[in-house]
Design a protein around this motif. Structure first.
Motif, PDB file in Angstrom:
ATOM      1  N   ILE A  54       0.847  -1.208   0.000  1.00  0.00           N
ATOM      2  CA  ILE A  54       0.000   0.000   0.000  1.00  0.00           C
ATOM      3  C   ILE A  54       0.882   1.258   0.000  1.00  0.00           C
ATOM      4  N   VAL A  55       1.992   1.192   0.740  1.00  0.00           N
ATOM      5  CA  VAL A  55       2.943   2.324   0.742  1.00  0.00           C
ATOM      6  C   VAL A  55       3.428   2.563  -0.693  1.00  0.00           C
ATOM      7  N   HIS A  56       3.773   1.481  -1.380  1.00  0.00           N
ATOM      8  CA  HIS A  56       4.243   1.617  -2.769  1.00  0.00           C
ATOM      9  C   HIS A  56       3.147   2.164  -3.671  1.00  0.00           C
ATOM     10  N   LYS A  72      16.640   3.606  -7.255  1.00  0.00           N
ATOM     11  CA  LYS A  72      17.723   3.247  -6.334  1.00  0.00           C
ATOM     12  C   LYS A  72      17.254   3.445  -4.880  1.00  0.00           C
ATOM     13  N   ARG A  73      16.561   4.559  -4.676  1.00  0.00           N
ATOM     14  CA  ARG A  73      16.044   4.855  -3.335  1.00  0.00           C
ATOM     15  C   ARG A  73      14.977   3.836  -2.923  1.00  0.00           C
ATOM     16  N   VAL A  74      14.108   3.522  -3.890  1.00  0.00           N
ATOM     17  CA  VAL A  74      13.040   2.555  -3.610  1.00  0.00           C
ATOM     18  C   VAL A  74      13.642   1.200  -3.261  1.00  0.00           C
ATOM     19  N   SER A  75      14.666   0.827  -4.002  1.00  0.00           N
ATOM     20  CA  SER A  75      15.280  -0.475  -3.755  1.00  0.00           C
ATOM     21  C   SER A  75      15.981  -0.505  -2.394  1.00  0.00           C
ATOM     22  N   GLU A  76      16.612   0.585  -2.026  1.00  0.00           N
ATOM     23  CA  GLU A  76      17.256   0.644  -0.706  1.00  0.00           C
ATOM     24  C   GLU A  76      16.209   0.592   0.422  1.00  0.00           C
ATOM     25  N   ALA A  77      15.106   1.289   0.184  1.00  0.00           N
ATOM     26  CA  ALA A  77      14.016   1.278   1.182  1.00  0.00           C
ATOM     27  C   ALA A  77      13.464  -0.146   1.326  1.00  0.00           C
ATOM     28  N   GLN A  79      15.036  -2.898   0.950  1.00  0.00           N
ATOM     29  CA  GLN A  79      15.973  -3.729   1.726  1.00  0.00           C
ATOM     30  C   GLN A  79      15.844  -3.480   3.222  1.00  0.00           C
ATOM     31  N   TRP A  80      15.693  -2.216   3.607  1.00  0.00           N
ATOM     32  CA  TRP A  80      15.512  -1.890   5.029  1.00  0.00           C
ATOM     33  C   TRP A  80      14.225  -2.512   5.565  1.00  0.00           C
ATOM     34  N   VAL A  81      13.173  -2.376   4.776  1.00  0.00           N
ATOM     35  CA  VAL A  81      11.865  -2.849   5.258  1.00  0.00           C
ATOM     36  C   VAL A  81      11.817  -4.378   5.296  1.00  0.00           C
ATOM     37  N   LEU A  82      12.506  -4.999   4.365  1.00  0.00           N
ATOM     38  CA  LEU A  82      12.607  -6.458   4.374  1.00  0.00           C
ATOM     39  C   LEU A  82      13.275  -6.917   5.676  1.00  0.00           C
ATOM     40  N   LYS A  83      14.327  -6.250   6.032  1.00  0.00           N
ATOM     41  CA  LYS A  83      15.044  -6.582   7.267  1.00  0.00           C
ATOM     42  C   LYS A  83      14.134  -6.365   8.478  1.00  0.00           C
ATOM     43  N   ASN A  84      13.408  -5.277   8.435  1.00  0.00           N
ATOM     44  CA  ASN A  84      12.461  -4.979   9.520  1.00  0.00           C
ATOM     45  C   ASN A  84      11.403  -6.077   9.625  1.00  0.00           C
ATOM     46  N   ASP A  85      10.782  -6.373   8.488  1.00  0.00           N
ATOM     47  CA  ASP A  85       9.624  -7.279   8.505  1.00  0.00           C
ATOM     48  C   ASP A  85      10.038  -8.736   8.728  1.00  0.00           C
ATOM     49  N   ASN A  86      11.203  -9.110   8.204  1.00  0.00           N
ATOM     50  CA  ASN A  86      11.607 -10.520   8.302  1.00  0.00           C
ATOM     51  C   ASN A  86      12.399 -10.859   9.560  1.00  0.00           C
ATOM     52  N   ASP A 133      19.324  12.583   3.912  1.00  0.00           N
ATOM     53  CA  ASP A 133      18.874  13.637   4.835  1.00  0.00           C
ATOM     54  C   ASP A 133      17.415  14.031   4.632  1.00  0.00           C
ATOM     55  N   GLN A 134      16.717  13.279   3.796  1.00  0.00           N
ATOM     56  CA  GLN A 134      15.287  13.551   3.557  1.00  0.00           C
ATOM     57  C   GLN A 134      14.451  12.361   4.004  1.00  0.00           C
ATOM     58  N   PRO A 135      13.245  12.621   4.540  1.00  0.00           N
ATOM     59  CA  PRO A 135      12.357  11.509   4.893  1.00  0.00           C
ATOM     60  C   PRO A 135      12.032  10.672   3.658  1.00  0.00           C
ATOM     61  N   SER A 136      11.880   9.381   3.858  1.00  0.00           N
ATOM     62  CA  SER A 136      11.584   8.488   2.729  1.00  0.00           C
ATOM     63  C   SER A 136      10.564   7.448   3.159  1.00  0.00           C
ATOM     64  N   ILE A 137      10.188   6.609   2.212  1.00  0.00           N
ATOM     65  CA  ILE A 137       9.260   5.522   2.546  1.00  0.00           C
ATOM     66  C   ILE A 137       9.891   4.550   3.541  1.00  0.00           C
ATOM     67  N   ALA A 138      11.219   4.466   3.569  1.00  0.00           N
ATOM     68  CA  ALA A 138      11.871   3.574   4.545  1.00  0.00           C
ATOM     69  C   ALA A 138      11.560   4.049   5.969  1.00  0.00           C
ATOM     70  N   ASP A 139      11.614   5.356   6.185  1.00  0.00           N
ATOM     71  CA  ASP A 139      11.353   5.884   7.533  1.00  0.00           C
ATOM     72  C   ASP A 139       9.929   5.576   7.993  1.00  0.00           C
ATOM     73  N   ILE A 140       8.965   5.832   7.111  1.00  0.00           N
ATOM     74  CA  ILE A 140       7.596   5.580   7.556  1.00  0.00           C
ATOM     75  C   ILE A 140       7.259   4.095   7.567  1.00  0.00           C
ATOM     76  N   GLY A 141       8.048   3.319   6.822  1.00  0.00           N
ATOM     77  CA  GLY A 141       7.848   1.867   6.844  1.00  0.00           C
ATOM     78  C   GLY A 141       8.329   1.229   8.134  1.00  0.00           C
TER      79      GLY A 141
END
Ligand SMILES: N[C@@H](CCC(=O)N[C@@H](CS)C(=O)NCC(=O)O)C(=O)O
Length: 197
Positions: A54-56, A72-77, A79-86, A133-141
């Motif tokens: 839904i975020v995407h 690139k940013r989406v892909s990095e986000a 990876q972070w969220v995968l680590k969080n969720d898994n 230095d900017q908020p991203s979907i990774a932060d809110i994820g």
């Protein structure tokens, strides 16, 4: 919560149906039989029933605050969220509901979760937000899960040495965005007037 944060940030309006988990509406189960929230039904009938999807969707449709960025940013986000969720989410659940997992103590589960906290803290020592230095979907994820973790024992969390994580956590906790999604809504019932979120 991450879905609500993303939808708010995107500027898209959706119709909200508040669900009480112990009394899931049949209309929800008919479009998403797995029975978890959030569930988003699009105008064309398609259903998205994973919060990160839904975020995407929201930020791809409209990104009023530019939190999505390039591939690139989406892909990095991701990876972070995968680590969080898994990984982190499992330690969080064990820590939060330690009485249901008596093989180990709550402290044991908390220590396991700390690996992720420490990683976030290292990252946030270098920059204001997780990707740059900017908020991203990774932060809110990820923020909603850190919030859950912190509130298991907020005094403990506050005295940890993760000062950069605390700064980031407090930024979101006191943000207008977070306050705006925390309003309480009555449980949805058949025939209820449409509620725009
Ligand atoms: N991976 C799913 C997990 C969703 C999930 O487990 N949501 C919880 C509430 S936060 C839920 O609906 N649980 C079902 C229940 O308690 O019956 C997602 O991110 O959307």
């Amino acid at each position: 919560m991450r879905a609500r944060l993303a939808i708010k940030q995107s500027g898209i309006k959706v119709v909200l149906r508040e669900v009480v988990l112990r009394n899931k509406p049949a209309s929800m189960l008919s479009i998403s039989p797995k029975g978890t929230v959030p569930v988003l039904q699009l105008a064309n009938g398609d259903v998205i029933d994973e919060s990160w999807d839904i975020v995407h969707w929201a930020t791809s449709e409209h990104d009023a605050n530019n939190i999505r960025g390039d591939l690139k940013r989406v892909s990095e986000a991701n990876q972070w969220v995968l680590k969080n969720d898994n990984e982190f989410k499992q330690h969080l659940d064990h820590y939060k509901y330690a009485d249901r997992f008596p093989e180990f103590s709550a402290e044991h589960y908390r220590t396991q979760a700390e690996t992720f906290l420490s990683l976030l803290n290292q990252r946030l020592a270098q920059q204001a937000f997780l990707l740059d230095d900017q908020p991203s979907i990774a932060d809110i994820g990820i923020f909603p899960f850190i919030r859950q973790f912190a509130h298991v024992d907020i005094e403990w969390f506050r005295q940890t040495p993760y000062e950069h994580l605390h700064r980031w956590f407090d930024y979101y906790l006191s943000s207008e965005l977070f306050t705006s999604i925390m309003s309480k809504y009555p449980a949805w019932e058949e025939g209820q007037d449409k509620l725009l979120f």
